[in-house]
Design a protein around this motif. Structure first.
Motif, PDB file in Angstrom:
ATOM      1  N   LYS A   1       3.321  11.842 -12.442  1.00  0.00           N
ATOM      2  CA  LYS A   1       4.317  12.840 -12.055  1.00  0.00           C
ATOM      3  C   LYS A   1       3.870  13.653 -10.833  1.00  0.00           C
ATOM      4  CE  LYS A   1       6.301  13.677 -16.646  1.00  0.00           C
ATOM      5  NZ  LYS A   1       6.568  14.689 -17.678  1.00  0.00           N
ATOM      6  N   ASN A   2       2.583  13.581 -10.522  1.00  0.00           N
ATOM      7  CA  ASN A   2       2.036  14.400  -9.435  1.00  0.00           C
ATOM      8  C   ASN A   2       1.444  13.538  -8.334  1.00  0.00           C
ATOM      9  OD1 ASN A   2       2.499  16.930 -10.847  1.00  0.00           O
ATOM     10  ND2 ASN A   2       0.840  16.292 -12.213  1.00  0.00           N
ATOM     11  N   ILE A   3       2.051  12.386  -8.069  1.00  0.00           N
ATOM     12  CA  ILE A   3       1.542  11.477  -7.058  1.00  0.00           C
ATOM     13  C   ILE A   3       1.623  12.122  -5.680  1.00  0.00           C
ATOM     14  CG2 ILE A   3       3.805  10.356  -6.803  1.00  0.00           C
ATOM     15  CD1 ILE A   3       2.310   7.749  -6.254  1.00  0.00           C
ATOM     16  N   GLN A   4       0.574  11.931  -4.894  1.00  0.00           N
ATOM     17  CA  GLN A   4       0.507  12.494  -3.550  1.00  0.00           C
ATOM     18  C   GLN A   4       0.337  11.380  -2.532  1.00  0.00           C
ATOM     19  OE1 GLN A   4       0.850  15.764  -2.936  1.00  0.00           O
ATOM     20  NE2 GLN A   4       1.012  16.236  -5.131  1.00  0.00           N
ATOM     21  N   ASN A   5       0.903  11.575  -1.326  1.00  0.00           N
ATOM     22  CA  ASN A   5       0.696  10.608  -0.247  1.00  0.00           C
ATOM     23  C   ASN A   5      -0.771  10.595   0.144  1.00  0.00           C
ATOM     24  OD1 ASN A   5       3.122   9.261   0.540  1.00  0.00           O
ATOM     25  ND2 ASN A   5       3.933  11.245   1.217  1.00  0.00           N
ATOM     26  N   ALA A   6      -1.332   9.401   0.245  1.00  0.00           N
ATOM     27  CA  ALA A   6      -2.736   9.293   0.641  1.00  0.00           C
ATOM     28  C   ALA A   6      -2.869   9.452   2.147  1.00  0.00           C
ATOM     29  CB  ALA A   6      -3.299   7.951   0.201  1.00  0.00           C
TER      30      ALA A   6
ATOM     31  N   ASP B   1       0.865  -1.172   0.000  1.00  0.00           N
ATOM     32  CA  ASP B   1       0.000   0.000   0.000  1.00  0.00           C
ATOM     33  C   ASP B   1       0.909   1.232   0.000  1.00  0.00           C
ATOM     34  OD1 ASP B   1       0.906   0.304   2.602  1.00  0.00           O
ATOM     35  OD2 ASP B   1      -0.849  -0.659   3.479  1.00  0.00           O
ATOM     36  N   ASN B   2       0.338   2.408   0.199  1.00  0.00           N
ATOM     37  CA  ASN B   2       1.135   3.624   0.104  1.00  0.00           C
ATOM     38  C   ASN B   2       1.498   4.197   1.472  1.00  0.00           C
ATOM     39  OD1 ASN B   2      -1.434   4.302   0.749  1.00  0.00           O
ATOM     40  ND2 ASN B   2      -1.702   5.864  -0.837  1.00  0.00           N
ATOM     41  N   ARG B   3       1.712   3.302   2.443  1.00  0.00           N
ATOM     42  CA  ARG B   3       2.116   3.783   3.768  1.00  0.00           C
ATOM     43  C   ARG B   3       3.586   4.191   3.798  1.00  0.00           C
ATOM     44  NH1 ARG B   3      -0.364  -1.066   7.280  1.00  0.00           N
ATOM     45  NH2 ARG B   3       0.376  -2.171   5.438  1.00  0.00           N
ATOM     46  N   GLU B   4       4.345   3.778   2.775  1.00  0.00           N
ATOM     47  CA  GLU B   4       5.737   4.175   2.689  1.00  0.00           C
ATOM     48  C   GLU B   4       5.820   5.648   2.255  1.00  0.00           C
ATOM     49  OE1 GLU B   4       9.814   2.277   0.796  1.00  0.00           O
ATOM     50  OE2 GLU B   4       7.963   2.214  -0.347  1.00  0.00           O
ATOM     51  N   GLU B   5       6.880   6.351   2.652  1.00  0.00           N
ATOM     52  CA  GLU B   5       7.074   7.753   2.291  1.00  0.00           C
ATOM     53  C   GLU B   5       7.527   7.870   0.834  1.00  0.00           C
ATOM     54  OE1 GLU B   5       6.534  10.651   3.854  1.00  0.00           O
ATOM     55  OE2 GLU B   5       5.551   9.480   5.447  1.00  0.00           O
ATOM     56  N   LEU B   6       6.985   8.863   0.140  1.00  0.00           N
ATOM     57  CA  LEU B   6       7.422   9.151  -1.227  1.00  0.00           C
ATOM     58  C   LEU B   6       8.835   9.733  -1.207  1.00  0.00           C
ATOM     59  CD1 LEU B   6       4.203  10.779  -2.679  1.00  0.00           C
ATOM     60  CD2 LEU B   6       5.253   8.683  -3.511  1.00  0.00           C
ATOM     61  N   LYS B   7       9.656   9.294  -2.157  1.00  0.00           N
ATOM     62  CA  LYS B   7      11.013   9.806  -2.274  1.00  0.00           C
ATOM     63  C   LYS B   7      11.378   9.938  -3.742  1.00  0.00           C
ATOM     64  CE  LYS B   7      12.891   7.901   2.052  1.00  0.00           C
ATOM     65  NZ  LYS B   7      13.923   7.007   2.627  1.00  0.00           N
ATOM     66  N   SER B   8      12.331  10.829  -4.022  1.00  0.00           N
ATOM     67  CA  SER B   8      12.857  10.952  -5.381  1.00  0.00           C
ATOM     68  C   SER B   8      14.033   9.986  -5.518  1.00  0.00           C
ATOM     69  CB  SER B   8      13.322  12.386  -5.636  1.00  0.00           C
ATOM     70  OG  SER B   8      13.906  12.493  -6.915  1.00  0.00           O
ATOM     71  N   ILE B   9      13.973   9.098  -6.512  1.00  0.00           N
ATOM     72  CA  ILE B   9      15.043   8.116  -6.695  1.00  0.00           C
ATOM     73  C   ILE B   9      15.554   8.150  -8.121  1.00  0.00           C
ATOM     74  CG2 ILE B   9      14.065   6.602  -4.911  1.00  0.00           C
ATOM     75  CD1 ILE B   9      13.209   4.734  -7.219  1.00  0.00           C
ATOM     76  N   ASP B  10      16.805   7.748  -8.287  1.00  0.00           N
ATOM     77  CA  ASP B  10      17.449   7.646  -9.593  1.00  0.00           C
ATOM     78  C   ASP B  10      17.206   6.243 -10.123  1.00  0.00           C
ATOM     79  OD1 ASP B  10      19.030   7.535 -11.812  1.00  0.00           O
ATOM     80  OD2 ASP B  10      20.879   8.156 -10.809  1.00  0.00           O
TER      81      ASP B  10
ATOM     82  N   ASN C   1      14.942  10.616 -12.914  1.00  0.00           N
ATOM     83  CA  ASN C   1      14.659  10.578 -11.477  1.00  0.00           C
ATOM     84  C   ASN C   1      13.164  10.794 -11.300  1.00  0.00           C
ATOM     85  OD1 ASN C   1      17.448  10.635 -11.409  1.00  0.00           O
ATOM     86  ND2 ASN C   1      17.540  11.946  -9.615  1.00  0.00           N
ATOM     87  N   ILE C   2      12.521   9.962 -10.469  1.00  0.00           N
ATOM     88  CA  ILE C   2      11.080  10.106 -10.291  1.00  0.00           C
ATOM     89  C   ILE C   2      10.741  10.095  -8.810  1.00  0.00           C
ATOM     90  CG2 ILE C   2      10.619   8.963 -12.498  1.00  0.00           C
ATOM     91  CD1 ILE C   2       9.622   6.551 -10.885  1.00  0.00           C
ATOM     92  N   ASN C   3       9.559  10.630  -8.491  1.00  0.00           N
ATOM     93  CA  ASN C   3       9.029  10.621  -7.133  1.00  0.00           C
ATOM     94  C   ASN C   3       8.163   9.366  -6.986  1.00  0.00           C
ATOM     95  OD1 ASN C   3       9.116  12.084  -4.732  1.00  0.00           O
ATOM     96  ND2 ASN C   3       7.036  12.844  -5.018  1.00  0.00           N
ATOM     97  N   CYS C   4       8.488   8.467  -6.038  1.00  0.00           N
ATOM     98  CA  CYS C   4       7.782   7.185  -5.941  1.00  0.00           C
ATOM     99  C   CYS C   4       7.991   6.578  -4.558  1.00  0.00           C
ATOM    100  CB  CYS C   4       8.275   6.226  -7.028  1.00  0.00           C
ATOM    101  SG  CYS C   4      10.003   5.750  -6.805  1.00  0.00           S
ATOM    102  N   TYR C   5       7.371   5.375  -4.375  1.00  0.00           N
ATOM    103  CA  TYR C   5       7.623   4.561  -3.185  1.00  0.00           C
ATOM    104  C   TYR C   5       8.769   3.622  -3.531  1.00  0.00           C
ATOM    105  CZ  TYR C   5       2.982   6.303  -1.969  1.00  0.00           C
ATOM    106  OH  TYR C   5       1.917   7.118  -1.712  1.00  0.00           O
ATOM    107  N   PRO C   6       9.964   3.853  -2.998  1.00  0.00           N
ATOM    108  CA  PRO C   6      11.169   3.148  -3.472  1.00  0.00           C
ATOM    109  C   PRO C   6      11.083   1.625  -3.415  1.00  0.00           C
ATOM    110  CG  PRO C   6      11.762   5.013  -2.098  1.00  0.00           C
ATOM    111  CD  PRO C   6      10.275   4.872  -1.983  1.00  0.00           C
TER     112      PRO C   6
END
Length: 732
Positions: free
Chosen positions: A727-732, A575-584, A614-619
């Motif tokens: 590209k505009n994913i937000q933490n739920a 699920d999306n309980r993990e923090e969003l981060k920018s990764i290579d 680089n994208i913003n995602c749940y690593p």
């Protein structure tokens, strides 16, 4: 060359006018005395033929006789009796030197017929042109200013006595004398031209619209310029439309006809002057000084009666006069507009002014009225509230849907919602909210949307509203208001939100159930696996062959069951309980290749990748997504084929779209959707190991990244998996 320079220096020292001419008698040099005599700059005389400057009727006679006595020359103010002497130096045979000796100076007779005509015309100009709002210039063929009315002098800060101004000094369009000659040809071809000009006047940049046309006045060739200052824009829509309408009329009906009209009595009136342009504007010729001129044109009786009555009502001298009327020529109706000065001279009224043909504009005006009625009819039948407001939030228009009562709708024009609340003794809360939205749209210059919640007959009604600002030249022209009843839609949306909330809670319950159930199932499975291992290790000899086979089956089934439960637990934890981060992603793929190095080495797989973003995602989940697809691409390959995996992406407006292609065994088209279902396998476990949950993980991971996953494939040629990441994913 040295001799020529000496000759020019000698000529410049001569105290009488002297001009150097080439073999064609064109001027190549003028001494200072000559410049003073002609009152011109050298560039106005250079390359001009001497015959054009002195108005020589027979220039050959001068060339043959070499001396001309008693030659009369006029500059319009004085007449000169001249002696012209042509000299050719022996050492410069290609030069001709013309010496001009002034014998006598004769003031021009002010009673001459030509001057009287010019003075008459000048009086007409001065009486009328100094009162109109348009600037008027007259230039001669050399580009020199010979007349400017009061408005034009004010526009361009010109002194009334300034005699050495040329058209290119005022209007940048003409640039220079040579360019003016080119523009004259264009004017001759088109009769008149129009242009706009931006000019710095007293430190202020102003914009002017200019119409220039050629005019022959008493055999003189001149150029008439009509200038309008179009710098200022009016704030009120009515004023803007009025000015635009006036400008359109003015430009479309140029040139105007200049006239002088005398009214001696109701039955005795006639034209004393009518410019030639009148017959161009109207298909008729009216004689001057003819008291029976009405025989040539049929006026609308009511219009002409009103015209004469209006003149007789003018009591002050030099009063401005304007009039619009109609006359008929060959059964064709023409509209005309008169603007003039009226002088009461010993009981006789004299009108000096201009007349314009406004027939086309009257047609346009009628068409505008017709279209306005049509637009109102359309707006009244649109199933929505529509209103137009001014910059102060006062109503300018309301359709019938907005206010059904005709009297109330008419009353509301130029009033606002607060006036309505006062009339109906209503609470102003809603009016204050609307004023806030109005000011927001006005300040941001963007449309503002909102929903009004209104109580009607014990029922809540929802009205979707919008303010849309209309700006013209940076000024708020009007605000469009829009409203539509969305009660049913709102109720459906509320119901849908309730159902979505219930569904979300059910999904969470199912995930909790799957996690708890799979966790609780682990304990008995561990016991089964443990005891089956003990039986195999310590009591295998006590079992016959069939018993040993059953024990192996129990042990393998329990192990597979545990694998499936672990996979189910892992799936429920995505699920999306993990923090969003920018990764290579380049580094991520390199790490995955290290983790899969044994498998890559086993199958001799080749993995190629383009430069990834680089994208913003749940690593953790993004790693699982790439690893599952790459691992499957290597695994599902024929034994005779070396696996080749290619990774690339596309940068779209709202999403990243990634593509992972392989050369594996492929997938049948009717299985494209099935492969993403949990525990769905397409192959026998003995052919390809696995539990059928990897692509289900990928589907869920793409979803929580607000994207999707899909596949295209060809049997025995390979597959391409696509997945999108917002590209505009937000933490739920």
């Amino acid at each position: 060359m040295k001799d020529t320079d000496q000759i020019l220096k000698l000529i410049d020292s001569v105290p009488i006018p002297a001009l150097v001419l080439d073999t064609k008698f064109n001027i190549s040099h003028v001494n200072p005395a000559g410049l003073d005599f002609f009152s011109n700059e050298i560039d106005q005389l250079f390359n001009q033929n001497i015959a054009d400057i002195l108005y020589l009727e027979d220039p050959i006679a001068l060339q043959q006789e070499r001396t001309v006595d008693n030659f009369i020359y006029s500059n319009g103010i004085e007449r000169f009796n001249l002696t012209l002497k042509l000299h050719q130096p022996n050492d410069a045979s290609n030069l001709n030197i013309l010496y001009i000796q002034v014998t006598t100076i004769i003031p021009i007779d002010s009673s001459s017929k030509r001057l009287r005509m010019l003075e008459h015309q000048f009086n007409i100009y001065n009486q009328f042109l100094d009162t109109i709002k348009e600037g008027v210039f007259v230039f001669n063929t050399t580009g020199k200013l010979i007349y400017a009315n009061k408005t034009s002098r004010n526009y361009f800060a010109l002194e009334e006595a300034n005699k050495r101004v040329f058209i290119w000094n005022i209007f940048e369009k003409f640039k220079s004398k040579s360019n003016w000659e080119i523009e004259r040809k264009i004017i001759a071809a088109h009769h008149e031209i129009q242009f706009t000009s931006e000019i710095n006047v007293a430190g202020q940049l102003k914009s002017f619209s200019v119409t220039i046309s050629h005019r022959d006045i008493y055999s003189d060739s001149n150029y008439l310029l009509i200038v309008n200052d179009i710098t200022e824009n009016k704030k009120q829509e009515e004023e803007i439309q009025k000015k635009e309408y006036e400008l359109n009329i003015f430009y479309r009906n140029l040139p105007v006809a200049i006239f002088e009209f005398v009214v001696e009595s109701f039955n005795t009136n006639y034209f004393t002057y009518l410019s030639e342009s009148f017959s161009t504007i109207f298909p008729i010729t009216i004689p001057t000084h003819n008291k029976n001129w009405l025989e040539f044109v049929y006026f609308n009786p009511e219009d002409f009666q009103l015209f004469l009555d209006k003149i007789n009502r003018v009591s002050n001298e030099d009063s401005n006069f304007s009039y619009i009327g109609r006359f008929e020529v060959n059964k064709e109706m023409f509209w005309f507009e008169i603007t003039a000065n009226v002088i009461n001279l010993e009981g006789k009224f004299i009108l000096n002014g201009v007349i314009k043909n406004i027939s086309e504009n009257k047609k346009i005006e009628a068409e505008i009225v017709k279209k306005g009625k049509f637009n109102n009819l359309v707006l009244d039948n649109i199933p929505a509230d529509i209103a137009v407001f001014d910059e102060n939030h006062n109503y300018k228009f309301i359709n019938k849907r907005g206010v059904e009562n005709d009297a109330l709708r008419k009353w509301l024009i130029n009033k606002n919602d607060f006036d309505y609340c006062a009339l109906k003794d209503l609470d102003t809360t809603l009016a204050e909210e609307r004023r806030g939205y109005f000011n927001l749209a006005k300040s941001t210059k963007k449309q503002v949307d909102w929903v009004d919640e209104i109580k009607r007959n014990d029922k809540t009604v929802y009205i979707y509203r919008r303010f849309y600002p209309v700006y013209v030249d940076g000024e708020l022209n009007s605000m469009i208001g829009y409203g539509i009843d969305v009660t049913e839609l709102k109720e459906s949306q509320n119901l849908l939100n309730q159902q979505n909330a219930i569904l979300t809670e059910k999904n969470k319950e199912l995930e909790r159930f799957a996690y708890i159930a799979s966790h609780d199932l682990q304990e008995p499975l561990i016991s089964i696996i443990g005891y089956s291992d003990l039986l195999k290790e310590y009591h295998k000899s006590a079992l016959n062959e069939e018993g040993q086979l059953c024990l192996d089956f129990i042990n393998k089934s329990a192990l597979r069951m545990r694998t499936l439960i672990n996979a189910l637990m892992e799936y429920s934890r995505i699920d999306n309980r993990e923090e969003l981060k920018s990764i290579d992603l380049n580094q991520l793929v390199e790490e995955i290749q290290v983790d899969l190095s044994s498998k890559i080495k086993k199958y001799s797989a080749v993995i190629s990748t383009s430069e990834l973003p680089n994208i913003n995602c749940y690593p953790t989940f993004m790693r699982m997504l790439f690893q599952n697809i790459i691992s499957n691409a290597i695994k599902y390959t024929s034994e005779t084929v070396v696996p080749v995996v290619s990774i690339s992406y596309e940068d779209q407006s709202t999403h990243w779209v990634f593509k992972i292609s392989d050369n594996g065994i492929g997938i049948e088209e009717n299985k494209y959707e099935e492969i993403f279902l949990i525990f769905k396998r397409l192959h026998n476990p003995t052919d390809f190991e696995g539990n059928g949950i990897g692509l289900a993980h990928c589907k869920k991971i793409a979803t929580i990244h607000q994207g999707d996953i899909w596949v295209n494939s060809t049997i025995n040629k390979g597959s391409t998996f696509y997945f999108s990441i917002s590209k505009n994913i937000q933490n739920a």
